[in-house]
Motif scaffolding. Structure first.
Motif, short mmCIF file in Angstrom:
data_model
loop_
_atom_site.label_atom_id
_atom_site.label_comp_id
_atom_site.label_asym_id
_atom_site.label_seq_id
_atom_site.Cartn_x
_atom_site.Cartn_y
_atom_site.Cartn_z
N LYS A 98 -2.23 1.97 6.41
CA LYS A 98 -3.00 2.14 5.18
C LYS A 98 -2.10 2.35 3.97
CE LYS A 98 -6.94 4.12 7.60
NZ LYS A 98 -7.92 5.20 7.64
N GLN A 99 -0.84 2.03 4.13
CA GLN A 99 0.16 2.16 3.09
C GLN A 99 0.90 0.84 2.97
OE1 GLN A 99 2.62 5.23 4.73
NE2 GLN A 99 1.18 6.87 4.26
N ILE A 100 1.62 0.66 1.87
CA ILE A 100 2.43 -0.54 1.70
C ILE A 100 3.90 -0.16 1.83
CG2 ILE A 100 3.19 -2.32 0.06
CD1 ILE A 100 0.50 -2.98 1.17
N HIS A 101 4.51 -0.72 2.88
CA HIS A 101 5.94 -0.53 3.12
C HIS A 101 6.65 -1.83 2.77
CE1 HIS A 101 5.52 3.27 5.46
NE2 HIS A 101 4.29 2.82 5.58
N GLU A 102 7.97 -1.84 2.82
CA GLU A 102 8.73 -3.04 2.48
C GLU A 102 8.33 -4.23 3.34
OE1 GLU A 102 13.34 -4.30 1.53
OE2 GLU A 102 12.87 -2.23 2.03
N THR A 103 8.05 -4.00 4.61
CA THR A 103 7.62 -5.09 5.50
C THR A 103 6.33 -5.72 5.00
OG1 THR A 103 8.64 -4.00 7.39
CG2 THR A 103 6.96 -5.65 7.89
#
Length: 112
Positions: A98-103
């Motif tokens: 539910k988050q935005i990571h680099e991937t």
């Protein structure tokens, strides 16, 4: 100064602005080149509900283009953005954080 804190604004020292003002006529068209999300060596903070800024707006635009997001692309990571991220992660077989990571930015095509 000395930190990556801009949300889409250009940050310059006053003396550099004064020097540019003397050299570049008002109304000159300026083309900005480089990575759309900032310096090529930039490390990305994890985007979570409550995050704000240009990168959140880019995520919203990409999620909308992919059919996951139907809200306003206003740069605020709100509940509807979180729901779209969850759907995107599930469909892309990514960890559902539910988050935005680099991937996630890579899979969305925002960074290379």
């Amino acid at each position: 100064m000395g930190q990556n804190v801009s949300h889409g604004c250009f940050r310059m020292r006053n003396r550099d602005i004064e020097e540019l003002y003397e050299k570049v006529p008002v109304g000159t068209i300026v083309i900005v080149e480089g990575p759309i999300t900032g310096h090529k060596d930039l490390t990305y903070h994890v985007l979570v509900r409550g995050s704000r800024g240009t990168l959140v707006q880019l995520v919203q635009n990409h999620l909308r283009a992919a059919g996951f997001y139907h809200g306003t692309c206003h740069g605020i990571f709100d509940r509807s953005t979180e729901q779209a991220v969850t759907q995107f992660q599930k469909q892309s077989n990514l960890p559902v954080t539910k988050q935005i990571h680099e991937t996630d930015l890579l899979y969305l095509g925002i960074i290379e």
